[in-house]
Write a protein that holds these residues in place. Structure first.
Motif, PDB file in Angstrom:
ATOM      1  N   ALA A   1      -3.142  -1.490  10.872  1.00 22.59           N
ATOM      2  CA  ALA A   1      -2.189  -0.719  10.063  1.00 22.59           C
ATOM      3  C   ALA A   1      -2.519  -0.816   8.576  1.00 22.59           C
ATOM      4  CB  ALA A   1      -0.760  -1.215  10.317  1.00 22.59           C
ATOM      5  N   VAL A   2      -3.347  -1.788   8.216  1.00 20.58           N
ATOM      6  CA  VAL A   2      -3.748  -1.967   6.823  1.00 20.58           C
ATOM      7  C   VAL A   2      -4.969  -1.107   6.533  1.00 20.58           C
ATOM      8  CG1 VAL A   2      -4.593  -3.624   5.113  1.00 20.58           C
ATOM      9  CG2 VAL A   2      -2.865  -4.328   6.785  1.00 20.58           C
ATOM     10  N   ASP A   3      -4.967  -0.446   5.394  1.00 25.75           N
ATOM     11  CA  ASP A   3      -6.157   0.279   4.941  1.00 25.75           C
ATOM     12  C   ASP A   3      -7.039  -0.714   4.196  1.00 25.75           C
ATOM     13  OD1 ASP A   3      -8.110   1.886   3.896  1.00 25.75           O
ATOM     14  OD2 ASP A   3      -6.753   3.189   2.754  1.00 25.75           O
ATOM     15  N   TRP A   4      -7.917  -1.367   4.930  1.00 20.73           N
ATOM     16  CA  TRP A   4      -8.739  -2.416   4.343  1.00 20.73           C
ATOM     17  C   TRP A   4      -9.720  -1.884   3.310  1.00 20.73           C
ATOM     18  CZ3 TRP A   4      -7.199  -7.220   4.955  1.00 20.73           C
ATOM     19  CH2 TRP A   4      -6.412  -7.540   6.069  1.00 20.73           C
ATOM     20  N   SER A   5      -9.994  -0.598   3.340  1.00 20.66           N
ATOM     21  CA  SER A   5     -10.900  -0.025   2.338  1.00 20.66           C
ATOM     22  C   SER A   5     -10.301  -0.089   0.938  1.00 20.66           C
ATOM     23  CB  SER A   5     -11.251   1.422   2.684  1.00 20.66           C
ATOM     24  OG  SER A   5     -10.145   2.288   2.470  1.00 20.66           O
ATOM     25  N   GLN A   6      -8.979  -0.308   0.881  1.00 16.89           N
ATOM     26  CA  GLN A   6      -8.274  -0.389  -0.395  1.00 16.89           C
ATOM     27  C   GLN A   6      -7.724  -1.794  -0.660  1.00 16.89           C
ATOM     28  OE1 GLN A   6      -8.162   2.107  -2.745  1.00 16.89           O
ATOM     29  NE2 GLN A   6      -9.680   2.980  -1.333  1.00 16.89           N
ATOM     30  N   VAL A   7      -8.350  -2.781  -0.016  1.00 21.03           N
ATOM     31  CA  VAL A   7      -7.987  -4.185  -0.249  1.00 21.03           C
ATOM     32  C   VAL A   7      -9.166  -4.895  -0.895  1.00 21.03           C
ATOM     33  CG1 VAL A   7      -7.342  -6.383   0.816  1.00 21.03           C
ATOM     34  CG2 VAL A   7      -6.390  -4.240   1.708  1.00 21.03           C
TER      35      VAL A   7
ATOM     36  N   LEU B   1      -5.721 -16.748   8.805  1.00 22.36           N
ATOM     37  CA  LEU B   1      -6.691 -15.643   8.795  1.00 22.36           C
ATOM     38  C   LEU B   1      -7.135 -15.289  10.207  1.00 22.36           C
ATOM     39  CD1 LEU B   1      -8.946 -16.516   5.722  1.00 22.36           C
ATOM     40  CD2 LEU B   1      -6.801 -15.233   5.807  1.00 22.36           C
ATOM     41  N   ALA B   2      -7.324 -16.304  11.046  1.00 17.93           N
ATOM     42  CA  ALA B   2      -7.701 -16.039  12.435  1.00 17.93           C
ATOM     43  C   ALA B   2      -6.595 -15.283  13.167  1.00 17.93           C
ATOM     44  CB  ALA B   2      -8.017 -17.352  13.148  1.00 17.93           C
ATOM     45  N   ALA B   3      -5.347 -15.606  12.845  1.00 19.70           N
ATOM     46  CA  ALA B   3      -4.224 -14.905  13.463  1.00 19.70           C
ATOM     47  C   ALA B   3      -4.148 -13.464  12.982  1.00 19.70           C
ATOM     48  CB  ALA B   3      -2.918 -15.642  13.161  1.00 19.70           C
ATOM     49  N   VAL B   4      -4.508 -13.212  11.736  1.00 22.92           N
ATOM     50  CA  VAL B   4      -4.592 -11.836  11.235  1.00 22.92           C
ATOM     51  C   VAL B   4      -5.644 -11.069  12.029  1.00 22.92           C
ATOM     52  CG1 VAL B   4      -5.280 -10.399   9.278  1.00 22.92           C
ATOM     53  CG2 VAL B   4      -3.753 -12.352   8.906  1.00 22.92           C
ATOM     54  N   ALA B   5      -6.797 -11.699  12.228  1.00 20.52           N
ATOM     55  CA  ALA B   5      -7.885 -11.039  12.962  1.00 20.52           C
ATOM     56  C   ALA B   5      -7.479 -10.691  14.382  1.00 20.52           C
ATOM     57  CB  ALA B   5      -9.120 -11.931  12.978  1.00 20.52           C
ATOM     58  N   ALA B   6      -6.659 -11.536  14.992  1.00 22.85           N
ATOM     59  CA  ALA B   6      -6.267 -11.334  16.392  1.00 22.85           C
ATOM     60  C   ALA B   6      -5.111 -10.363  16.563  1.00 22.85           C
ATOM     61  CB  ALA B   6      -5.889 -12.679  17.015  1.00 22.85           C
ATOM     62  N   SER B   7      -4.466  -9.995  15.465  1.00 26.71           N
ATOM     63  CA  SER B   7      -3.288  -9.139  15.554  1.00 26.71           C
ATOM     64  C   SER B   7      -3.664  -7.655  15.600  1.00 26.71           C
ATOM     65  CB  SER B   7      -2.376  -9.372  14.348  1.00 26.71           C
ATOM     66  OG  SER B   7      -1.319  -8.433  14.333  1.00 26.71           O
ATOM     67  N   PRO B   8      -3.078  -6.888  16.516  1.00 25.24           N
ATOM     68  CA  PRO B   8      -3.326  -5.444  16.516  1.00 25.24           C
ATOM     69  C   PRO B   8      -2.762  -4.758  15.281  1.00 25.24           C
ATOM     70  CG  PRO B   8      -1.606  -6.020  18.100  1.00 25.24           C
ATOM     71  CD  PRO B   8      -2.186  -7.309  17.629  1.00 25.24           C
TER      72      PRO B   8
ATOM     73  N   GLN C   1       0.809  -1.215   0.000  1.00 29.28           N
ATOM     74  CA  GLN C   1       0.000   0.000   0.000  1.00 29.28           C
ATOM     75  C   GLN C   1       0.846   1.270   0.000  1.00 29.28           C
ATOM     76  OE1 GLN C   1      -2.868  -0.584   3.244  1.00 29.28           O
ATOM     77  NE2 GLN C   1      -4.396  -1.210   1.733  1.00 29.28           N
ATOM     78  N   SER C   2       2.111   1.149   0.348  1.00 31.58           N
ATOM     79  CA  SER C   2       2.984   2.319   0.263  1.00 31.58           C
ATOM     80  C   SER C   2       3.385   2.625  -1.177  1.00 31.58           C
ATOM     81  CB  SER C   2       4.241   2.111   1.119  1.00 31.58           C
ATOM     82  OG  SER C   2       5.105   1.153   0.542  1.00 31.58           O
ATOM     83  N   HIS C   3       3.095   1.672  -2.098  1.00 26.32           N
ATOM     84  CA  HIS C   3       3.476   1.838  -3.501  1.00 26.32           C
ATOM     85  C   HIS C   3       2.287   1.946  -4.445  1.00 26.32           C
ATOM     86  CE1 HIS C   3       7.737   1.092  -2.709  1.00 26.32           C
ATOM     87  NE2 HIS C   3       7.369   0.080  -1.967  1.00 26.32           N
ATOM     88  N   ARG C   4       1.211   1.223  -4.145  1.00 26.87           N
ATOM     89  CA  ARG C   4       0.083   1.215  -5.076  1.00 26.87           C
ATOM     90  C   ARG C   4      -1.197   0.847  -4.340  1.00 26.87           C
ATOM     91  NH1 ARG C   4       3.330  -3.154  -6.547  1.00 26.87           N
ATOM     92  NH2 ARG C   4       2.488  -5.180  -5.896  1.00 26.87           N
TER      93      ARG C   4
END
Length: 253
Positions: free
Chosen positions: A62-68, A51-58, A31-34
């Motif tokens: 930091a990800v802009d999920w609106s652009q994923v 995926l569950a570990a992603v959900a549990a991570s603070p 996301q820092s590039h495109r």
């Protein structure tokens, strides 16, 4: 010779946690590039645990999920909401937890079995049309930034099984699969052409029952024998495995 980066973790739990941390870091870096970022999810025990570990991570914030944009590499052709669907499992593990941060229109599930979508081919055709809408001009699918794949003990990835006619599909991004040796028998899958169009392909595998297939794939045997050998990214191919799965491959930490 194809280069595959292989990273070995002690066990399946550490593998899922490490893969989640790596994925979050990669999404932030991209996301820092495109933007937008195109992410392909997988099912399977380790895939869903990741995926569950992603959900549990603070760090997820930091990800802009609106652009994923979220896609799937394959799907079981059953009714919407069925527990067998990779989409259902991914929603329970991660997507529902993201809430409004991930816009509903950015989640591109493969069409489920319904009165309007009666065959895997109809689902595959509809998904191919959606992929084209988000692809560069002239391309059949986006150049996925990260495409996650699990692998079965037989070496299959997505729903591309050893010796199956779907392995040779060309000129299209998706295919309906009949007669899957692993139930349910009807599925929808990305083709190898779509998979190989991804910038990065990550294969996650854990367990001693996967060791022979890991060794075979890393030895670049024919795809007809071990389909995972053909799972290659255009910029990077990364294998994330636990020690048991790596036992026969001559890999090391």
């Amino acid at each position: 010779m194809t280069v595959r980066d292989v990273i070995v973790h002690p066990d399946a739990t550490v593998l899922a946690e490490a893969a989640a941390a790596r994925l979050l870091t990669r999404l932030v870096d991209v996301q820092s590039h495109r933007s937008p970022v195109h992410l392909v999810l997988t099912g399977g025990t380790v895939g869903i645990a990741t995926l569950a570990a992603v959900a549990a991570s603070p760090v997820r914030d930091a990800v802009d999920w609106s652009q994923v944009h979220v896609w799937w590499g394959d799907e079981r052709f059953v009714a919407d909401g069925d527990d067998d669907r990779n989409e259902t499992q991914a929603r329970g593990a991660l997507l529902d937890a993201l809430g409004d941060a991930l816009p509903a229109q950015n989640v591109h599930a493969m069409p489920a079995l319904s009165d309007d979508v009666a065959t895997p081919e109809a689902s595959a055709e509809a998904y191919a049309a959606t992929l084209r809408e988000h692809a560069d001009e002239g391309a059949d699918a986006p150049a996925f930034d990260v495409l996650l794949l699990g692998m079965g003990p037989d070496g299959h990835v997505a729903s591309l099984f050893p010796g199956h006619e779907a392995l040779g599909a060309t000129g299209r991004a998706t295919i309906g699969v009949h007669g899957s040796p692993k139930p349910p028998p009807l599925r929808v899958s990305l083709t190898f052409e779509a998979i190989r169009g991804a910038r990065e392909v990550w294969v996650v595998a854990a367990g001693a029952e996967k060791a022979d297939a890991v060794a075979s794939a890393l030895a670049s045997v024919p795809v007809d024998t071990t389909p995972a050998a053909g799972a290659l990214g255009s910029e990077r191919t990364l294998w994330l495995v636990d020690a048991a799965a790596a036992a026969g491959a001559g890999t090391r930490d």
